[in-house]
Every structure is written in structure tokens, then in C-alpha cells.
Motif scaffolding. Structure first.
Motif, PDB file in Angstrom:
ATOM      1  N   UNK A  77       0.851  -1.250   0.074  1.00  0.00           N
ATOM      2  CA  UNK A  77       0.001   0.025   0.170  1.00  0.00           C
ATOM      3  C   UNK A  77       0.857   1.393   0.118  1.00  0.00           C
ATOM      4  N   UNK A  78       2.309   0.862   0.357  1.00  0.00           N
ATOM      5  CA  UNK A  78       3.061   2.324   0.092  1.00  0.00           C
ATOM      6  C   UNK A  78       3.589   2.349  -1.192  1.00  0.00           C
ATOM      7  N   UNK A  79       3.970   3.660  -1.936  1.00  0.00           N
ATOM      8  CA  UNK A  79       4.178   3.985  -3.036  1.00  0.00           C
ATOM      9  C   UNK A  79       5.798   3.453  -3.356  1.00  0.00           C
ATOM     10  N   UNK A  80       6.276   3.301  -4.523  1.00  0.00           N
ATOM     11  CA  UNK A  80       7.567   2.776  -4.753  1.00  0.00           C
ATOM     12  C   UNK A  80       7.925   3.829  -6.086  1.00  0.00           C
ATOM     13  N   UNK A  81       9.227   4.190  -6.046  1.00  0.00           N
ATOM     14  CA  UNK A  81       9.457   4.801  -7.304  1.00  0.00           C
ATOM     15  C   UNK A  81       9.473   3.951  -8.455  1.00  0.00           C
ATOM     16  N   UNK A  82       8.979   4.362  -9.657  1.00  0.00           N
ATOM     17  CA  UNK A  82       8.740   3.488 -10.964  1.00  0.00           C
ATOM     18  C   UNK A  82       9.956   3.637 -11.657  1.00  0.00           C
ATOM     19  N   UNK A  83      10.713   2.638 -11.498  1.00  0.00           N
ATOM     20  CA  UNK A  83      11.906   2.438 -12.114  1.00  0.00           C
ATOM     21  C   UNK A  83      11.810   1.635 -13.594  1.00  0.00           C
ATOM     22  N   UNK A  84      11.663   2.733 -14.446  1.00  0.00           N
ATOM     23  CA  UNK A  84      11.275   2.107 -15.790  1.00  0.00           C
ATOM     24  C   UNK A  84      12.701   1.854 -16.471  1.00  0.00           C
ATOM     25  N   UNK A  85      13.427   3.030 -16.526  1.00  0.00           N
ATOM     26  CA  UNK A  85      14.534   3.025 -17.387  1.00  0.00           C
ATOM     27  C   UNK A  85      14.340   2.977 -18.717  1.00  0.00           C
ATOM     28  N   UNK A  86      15.435   3.032 -19.598  1.00  0.00           N
ATOM     29  CA  UNK A  86      15.088   2.933 -21.050  1.00  0.00           C
ATOM     30  C   UNK A  86      15.966   1.776 -21.648  1.00  0.00           C
ATOM     31  N   UNK A  87      16.407   0.955 -20.813  1.00  0.00           N
ATOM     32  CA  UNK A  87      17.285  -0.218 -21.348  1.00  0.00           C
ATOM     33  C   UNK A  87      18.408  -0.339 -21.630  1.00  0.00           C
ATOM     34  N   UNK A  88      19.085   1.201 -21.918  1.00  0.00           N
ATOM     35  CA  UNK A  88      20.485   1.084 -22.741  1.00  0.00           C
ATOM     36  C   UNK A  88      21.427   0.587 -21.994  1.00  0.00           C
ATOM     37  N   UNK A  89      21.346   0.722 -20.611  1.00  0.00           N
ATOM     38  CA  UNK A  89      22.699   0.138 -19.855  1.00  0.00           C
ATOM     39  C   UNK A  89      22.399  -1.299 -19.851  1.00  0.00           C
ATOM     40  N   UNK A  90      21.354  -2.139 -19.648  1.00  0.00           N
ATOM     41  CA  UNK A  90      21.119  -3.210 -19.777  1.00  0.00           C
ATOM     42  C   UNK A  90      21.480  -3.876 -21.026  1.00  0.00           C
ATOM     43  N   UNK A  91      21.036  -3.182 -22.127  1.00  0.00           N
ATOM     44  CA  UNK A  91      21.539  -3.559 -23.481  1.00  0.00           C
ATOM     45  C   UNK A  91      22.952  -3.734 -23.627  1.00  0.00           C
ATOM     46  N   UNK A  92      23.721  -2.784 -23.166  1.00  0.00           N
ATOM     47  CA  UNK A  92      25.355  -2.724 -23.091  1.00  0.00           C
ATOM     48  C   UNK A  92      25.906  -3.837 -22.593  1.00  0.00           C
ATOM     49  N   UNK A  93      25.228  -4.197 -21.268  1.00  0.00           N
ATOM     50  CA  UNK A  93      25.722  -5.194 -20.232  1.00  0.00           C
ATOM     51  C   UNK A  93      25.696  -6.502 -20.954  1.00  0.00           C
ATOM     52  N   UNK A  94      24.291  -6.720 -21.470  1.00  0.00           N
ATOM     53  CA  UNK A  94      24.211  -7.933 -22.089  1.00  0.00           C
ATOM     54  C   UNK A  94      25.172  -8.112 -23.217  1.00  0.00           C
ATOM     55  N   UNK A  95      25.271  -7.282 -24.274  1.00  0.00           N
ATOM     56  CA  UNK A  95      26.198  -7.300 -25.418  1.00  0.00           C
ATOM     57  C   UNK A  95      27.704  -7.587 -24.938  1.00  0.00           C
ATOM     58  N   UNK A  96      28.111  -6.971 -23.754  1.00  0.00           N
ATOM     59  CA  UNK A  96      29.436  -7.396 -23.344  1.00  0.00           C
ATOM     60  C   UNK A  96      29.857  -8.899 -22.609  1.00  0.00           C
ATOM     61  N   UNK A  97      28.462  -9.490 -22.076  1.00  0.00           N
ATOM     62  CA  UNK A  97      28.699 -10.601 -21.579  1.00  0.00           C
ATOM     63  C   UNK A  97      29.140 -11.700 -22.410  1.00  0.00           C
TER      64      UNK A  97
END
Ligand code: ADP
Ligand code: MG
Length: 694
Positions: free
Chosen positions: A247-267
């Protein structure tokens, strides 16, 4: 109407004064209602008389006869010996070590007695030591019901319990019930379970023809009725906790996926299907305006860390901070190394905060955390101390959840909360918990499971070898190291003393060193702390050591891919889950790995079953289920967790079959019977006031 609050204090009962009330309170019994839930632990059968000639050692029986002789014995201990005869048999001796003069005078030849006690084989004949007995005038009919035996403490006789519960049961019969049935009526009936009052009556005073085995095994429907109600109450309380947290609010962490994409590409690898799936579950939660409360389960080596890193990046993309908490500094440092290797190329430098950071250094780190310069922070519980203030904490990741209980989880939630916003929480555990139990203990969490190992892993071959073949095992270590690989040798000790355990490990390291000349042997145990221990682990990781002798401190999560052999000494001393966890230290590279269970003979049947399970099974989930069946949830989850699992009647392992129905009933009650929810929770979880109050 549906109030469980009208509790009747025990001192309303006859013969309950302040002293007795206090004794009862020590057992958690303060009301008549509590008394009703204080169930017998077993029952005695005093409904039949047994003939003396039919007695067998070990049986607890009721016998009747005439005293044929009595004498004082002056053996090693003074005792009163009384021979009892029925018909022509004189085979039973009653023996008393404590007795009054009055007793001695009463127990004379010709007196008729009825005794109840356990039959034992004495030196001359069958005996009963200190039987309960009654003389002629007290003898009426045999009991017409089984006799309940209550869990008790010193100074509280069974007779008192019987009188107390008699009175409590009487209260049950009075007009307005003191224990309203709070479950929707149709449910127990549909499950073939009796109503609450009948169940309680049955358990306290089972009838003559009761199924004693079922009662003892706690599989009787009367027992199930209570266990089911308690499991439902437990389920409801966790649901409430969850509702409240959400019932408490939380920040909406949507992000644009850019950092994730870079890590996935580097793995250097692609995510497994399971990793991809749980990552999506997490991503959706993080983007929502309610705090995520998610438990990520995955077997050792299933690749939880990279999932955590990708989740962290989503928070960073959305301009929020991430805190990753590890149970030990060693493990925290490993996470730090992994994260640094992955995040640094993306321009993110993880910050490390440990307990040993003091003074100016600590102040500097805290400043980076408070200002938001630090975006990803790794540490132990030091991360959540009083003086740590976050700029905008969006996500908390906790590794090795089984060390934290529900209360700690809540405290963390509060800690990160700011301006009405609570951080999201991801909790990772490598101790797989069977689904049924997870539903019970973690009903306040959502569950994600990585049920697939990365490809190319060769399963660890596990063998059990008796310690008579120790030399052979040492030979295997020699050979593995000669082939350029590394090995662990794990010492276990049953004593609780860390000092002794360390000593034993030192001794083992010394003798192994002598048997294996030329090998570089290191030693890690609980008394080697902080930087020294880390230096040793690092030396092993850098292949500067061939063999690492260790206590179970290496249980959690340090990766050395080149280590392909593990010897576990006296594995019979450890639980299955812990053995599996230890074994997970090898098999992290691509070469075939081995685990040798070097057991001490003779093994008990149970111990053998455990080792055999480990030998045949590689799935942590299957092993955890087995462990649960063998040892029960308290042992499996560790002590922290058992505090939360303080059931009065139910046992989530034994009563697993009731769990799905308890869950459904909780759902139904939250939807259609909300007025009964609070009273039911209070009835069963009364002592844990802070459970719902957070
Ligand atoms: P755990 O779940 O036990 O924490 P880790 O996250 O430490 O497991 O992962 C174990 C090893 O497997 C690490 O070296 C990690 O880099 C590697 N790994 C993780 N995911 C994959 C994957 N999809 N394919 C190959 N290797 C992976
Ligand atoms: Mg891990």
C-alpha cells in the motif's frame, strides 16, 4: 460477534491462584482459550486392566492385584520393594526409592492396588519404578477414555492439567461459545474436517475407540482441523503484511534499457531461458508504482548475480541508487568484483561499505551515498546502519536470504523508505525452499525461480567413501593437483565450539601437508578473519594454492572455477541442504568435478539415506524437499527463520497437504469474510503483536 478478544483469564478457573497462573503464563497459557489450544502430547490407555502374566517390558499399562510381600531393600540405594500378585502370578515388583513412612505402612500384604506405569525388566522380575497407584477404596471403574498427557513443566502435575482442561472444556459447552468458529463453515466440512469445538474435545478427551496411532502421528482429522486453521491464520497474517507493504508507493524504475543492453552485449554468454524469464518478472515489478518484494531462488551456480546486476542497471537507468547486501564481507567482496567488472565499462563504479570502514574513510563513503554520487553500493548489514542515509534508494538486493527473517525484511523496507516512497526489494537465495514451504514462510513475497543451470556444466560426480580409504582419497587430491587443478578439503566438527573446529582444521591441514609434499596447502577457518581470510581466498582463486583446507565457512558463494574436487570429511554431521551448498563450490568451471563424501563408519540408516540422496541427486530443489522431510522446516531454514515459524500446532512440513487449502481459504476470507480475518490472526499469532503492526 466474531471477536476472539473476550479471552477468559485462567485465574477465573477453580484452584488457579497467582502461583499456578504464573507457571501457566511461562508456558504461554494465560487464558481459558490458551488452555484449549494446549494439546496433549500423547495419551495413556488406562481403560483396560492387563494381567500380570501378559506384561511385557516397555509397555505402559494398568494392572491390579494384591500385595503379597513388601520389604525394605538395602542395595546400592535404599528402596521399598512391593510384590503384586493377581491370581496365581506373583511376577511384578513395584519399586520405590522415595517413600514416606505412611506409604510404607499402607503397602502391606493383603492390600489391593491398582497401578499404572511402565513395565521394565528388573534383575529378578518385571518391575515398575514409582508407578502411580491407588488403594482399594479409591478403585472404581477403569477409565472410560484415554488419558491425555500434557506437555508440562516442573511443579505442574498431569492431574492439574486434567482438572484445568476439564474446566476449560466445560466453558466450551456454555451458551455463547468462547471460541467461535472463524473459518467459513463450508470449508472444514468440504475437507472432511470436524468443527473447532468437536476437534478440541476429541483431542483433549479422545474416546475409547480413538485411533491412537493417528492421534500420535498428528494425522487425525481433529488434529488437522486445528493445524489447518493455524496455517490459514498464518497465511492471512503474511497476506496482510504483504498488502500493507504494497500500500506504500515505490519509485517507478522504468529505465530505457540502454545500460542493460550494453551489459548483455558485453557478456561472454547468453542468458538462460530461466534467467530471461525472471529478469522480465523483475523488470515489470520495478516499473510499477508499488514496492517489489520478490524472492529469487536459484540453485548454486544458476547465475543469480548477473540477474541482480541487470536489475540494478534498470534502477540506475531510472536515476536511482541500488544497495546490494551480502551476508559476509567475503561474499560482498566477490559481488563487488563481479559488479565492478560488469559495470565499470558502463561508467559506474560500485562503492564498497564494510564494517571495518571507520572514521574519515567511512564519513567519505557516507557522503558519496548521501549525495547520490554513489549509484551502486555493496556491503554487509553495515549498509543499513543508523548513520547511513541514501540520496534516492530505489532497489535493495539481499543475497542469501535465509539468514534474514520476516522482521529484518521489514526493517530494511523502512530504512530505505523516504518521502512516502519505499525501495523495491529483491532477495536472492541459493537455499532452494520447496514451493509448499516457500508459500508458508514467504507468503509476503513473490517468488521467481531460476530452474535451469547455464549450459555446458558437467554435473558434479558425488561419491561416498568410508574413512578407511582415506589414503586413496588423498591420492585423488594429489592427482587432481598434478593435473593443474585445485581442491577443497572441508572439515566438519559436531561440537559447537568454533575453537575446536579450527583446531581440527589446523591439524588436518598439517597432516595433509605432510602427506602431500610439494602441494601448496592453505587453511581457512572462522578464526582467520577479515583481510587474512580474504588474502587466502584470493591466493586460492589466483591458483597460488593447490589445496584449501577449510571449515564450513566456505559454504557461501565464493567462486573458483579451477577447483574441481571437494572432499567433505564427516559429511554425516551436516544437513543435506548444507552439503549441497558446499558441493556447489566445485563444478563452476567446464571440467568434470567431483565431490567425495568421506564418511566415518558406522553410519546410521538416516545418515546413509542422506548421503545417498546427495550422491544421486543434483537438483537443489529435490534435495531441499528431502531435507525438509527428514529434518523439518526449522532446521532447513535456520534459526532466524524459525522464530517466524513458531507454530503452536501445525508443522508446515508434516502438514504440507493442508497448505494449498489453507491458501485458498485465506483468499476466500480476505474476499468474503473480512470480519473474521483479524480475530483469526489474533487467535493464533497473539504473541507476535508486531507481526501485523508494522
Ligand atoms: P549463483 O546463482 O550461485 O550466484 P553465479 O551468479 O555466481 O551463480 O553464477 C555462476 C557462474 O556462472 C558465474 O561465473 C557466472 O558468470 C556464470 N553464468 C551466469 N549466467 C550464465 C549463463 N547464462 N551462461 C553461462 N555462464 C553463466
Ligand atoms: Mg551467488
Amino acid at each position: 460477534m466474531l471477536s476472539a478478544d473476550d479471552r477468559i483469564p485462567v485465574d477465573r478457573l477453580k484452584r488457579v491462584g497467582p502461583r499456578l497462573a504464573e507457571r501457566l503464563a511461562n508456558l504461554g497459557v494465560t487464558s481459558v482459550q490458551d488452555l484449549l489450544f494446549h494439546l496433549p502430547s500423547r495419551y495413556q490407555d488406562r481403560t483396560r486392566l492387563t494381567q500380570i502374566r501378559d506384561l511385557t517390558p516397555g509397555a505402559e499399562v494398568l494392572v491390579e492385584g494384591t500385595v503379597s510381600a513388601a520389604e525394605l531393600g538395602f542395595g546400592r540405594r535404599r528402596s521399598l520393594k512391593v510384590w503384586l500378585a493377581d491370581g496365581e502370578t506373583t511376577g511384578l515388583m513395584l519399586r520405590f526409592f522415595h517413600f514416606s513412612t505412611a506409604q510404607r505402612e499402607a503397602l502391606k500384604p493383603g492390600v489391593r492396588l491398582r497401578c499404572y506405569g511402565e513395565v521394565r525388566q528388573g534383575p529378578q522380575s518385571l518391575e515398575m519404578i514409582h508407578p502411580e497407584y491407588q488403594t482399594a477404596e479409591a478403585q472404581g471403574q477403569v477409565a472410560d477414555a484415554l488419558t491425555p498427557i500434557y506437555p508440562s513443566t516442573e511443579g505442574l502435575q498431569q492431574a492439574s492439567w486434567r482438572s484445568l482442561t476439564d474446566q476449560a472444556l466445560e466453558w466450551l459447552g456454555r451458551g455463547a461459545s468462547i471460541l467461535p468458529d472463524l473459518l467459513p463453515e463450508a470449508i472444514p466440512r468440504a475437507l472432511g474436517l470436524p468443527d473447532l469445538v468437536s476437534a478440541l474435545r476429541y483431542l483433549h478427551r479422545p474416546p475409547l475407540d480413538a485411533d491412537l496411532d493417528g492421534l500420535l502421528a498428528r494425522s487425525h482429522p481433529a488434529f488437522h482441523r486445528l493445524a489447518f486453521e493455524e496455517l490459514t491464520a498464518h497465511q492471512l497474517s503474511l497476506r496482510q503484511l504483504r498488502e500493507r507493504a504494497r500500500s506504500i508507493n515505490a519509485p517507478q524504475l522504468a529505465g530505457d534499457g540502454s545500460l542493460r543492453a550494453r551489459l548483455l552485449a558485453a557478456l561472454p554468454f547468453a542468458l538462460t531461458g530461466a534467467q530471461g524469464r525472471v529478469l522480465e518478472e523483475i523488470a515489470a515489478d520495478l516499473a510499477a508504482p508499488r514496492p517489489m518484494l520478490r524472492l529469487l531462488q536459484g540453485d548454486v551456480g544458476s547465475g543469480k548475480t548477473v540477474v541482480a546486476a541487470l536489475a540494478a542497471l534498470q534502477a540506475v537507468e531510472a536515476d536511482h541508487q541500488v544497495a546490494l547486501m551480502a551476508p559476509t564481507e567475503l561474499l560482498g567482496e566477490q559481488h563487488l568484483r563481479n559488479l565492478a567488472a560488469w559495470l565499470r565499462p558502463l561508467g559506474i563504479e560500485p562503492l564498497w561499505l564494510a564494517g571495518r570502514h571507520k572514521g574519515r574513510e567511512r564519513a567519505g563513503l557516507l557522503e558519496q551515498i548521501a549525495s547520490g554520487t554513489a549509484r551502486v553500493m555493496v556491503g554487509t548489514h553495515a549498509l543499513f546502519q543508523e548513520d547511513v542515509a541514501f540520496a534516492n534508494l530505489g532497489l535493495v538486493i539481499i543475497d542469501e536470504q535465509h539468514r534474514f527473517g520476516v522482521h529484518q525484511r521489514m526493517r530494511l523496507r523502512e530504512k530505505g523508505a523516504r518521502e512516502g516512497l519505499a525501495p523495491h526489494q529483491l532477495i536472492m537465495t541459493a537455499t532452494p525452499i520447496p514451493r509448499s514451504l516457500a508459500m508458508t514462510v514467504y507468503a509476503d513475497l513473490d517468488l521467481s525461480v531460476i530452474d535451469e543451470l547455464p549450459p555446458g556444466r558437467t554435473p558434479i560426480a558425488t561419491v561416498a567413501i568410508p574413512d578407511s580409504r582415506r589414503e586413496e582419497v588423498i591420492g585423488r587430491v594429489r592427482q587432481a593437483c598434478a593435473e593443474g587443478r585445485q581442491a577443497y578439503w572441508v572439515c566438519t566438527l559436531i561440537e559447537e565450539s568454533e575453537a575446536l573446529e579450527c583446531q581440527a582444521a589446523e591439524e588436518t591441514a598439517r597432516t595433509l601437508g605432510e602427506s602431500l609434499p610439494g602441494l601448496r596447502v592453505g587453511l581457512v577457518h572462522g578464526r582467520i578473519k577479515g583481510t587474512d581470510r580474504d588474502a587466502l581466498m584470493r591466493a586460492f582463486a589466483d591458483a597460488e594454492l593447490d589445496l584449501l583446507v577449510a571449515t564450513t565457512v566456505i559454504e557461501v558463494g565464493v567462486d573458483v572455477a579451477n577447483a574441481s574436487l571437494m572432499i567433505i570429511e564427516n559429511p554425516e554431521r551436516l544437513g543435506l541442504a548444507q552439503l549441497h551448498q558446499l558441493r556447489g563450490r566445485v563444478g563452476r568451471g567446464s571440467q568434470a568435478s567431483y565431490c567425495v563424501l568421506l564418511y566415518r563408519t558406522p553410519l546410521s540408516g538416516q545418515a546413509w539415506e542422506r548421503l545417498d540422496t546427495l550422491r544421486r541427486e543434483s537438483s537443489g530443489f529435490v534435495i531441499a524437499q528431502k531435507d525438509l522431510e527428514m529434518r523439518g522446516p526449522g532446521e532447513v531454514l535456520g534459526t532466524r527463520q524459525t522464530g517466524d515459524l513458531d507454530f503452536r500446532v501445525a508443522d508446515p512440513a508434516r502438514d504440507q497437504s493442508l497448505l494449498p487449502a489453507a491458501q485458498q481459504t485465506a483468499d476466500l476470507m480476505l474476499r468474503d469474510h473480512r470480519d473474521a480475518v483479524e480475530p483469526l490472526i489474533r487467535r493464533w499469532l497473539r504473541q507476535k503483536a508486531d507481526y501485523g503492526g508494522v
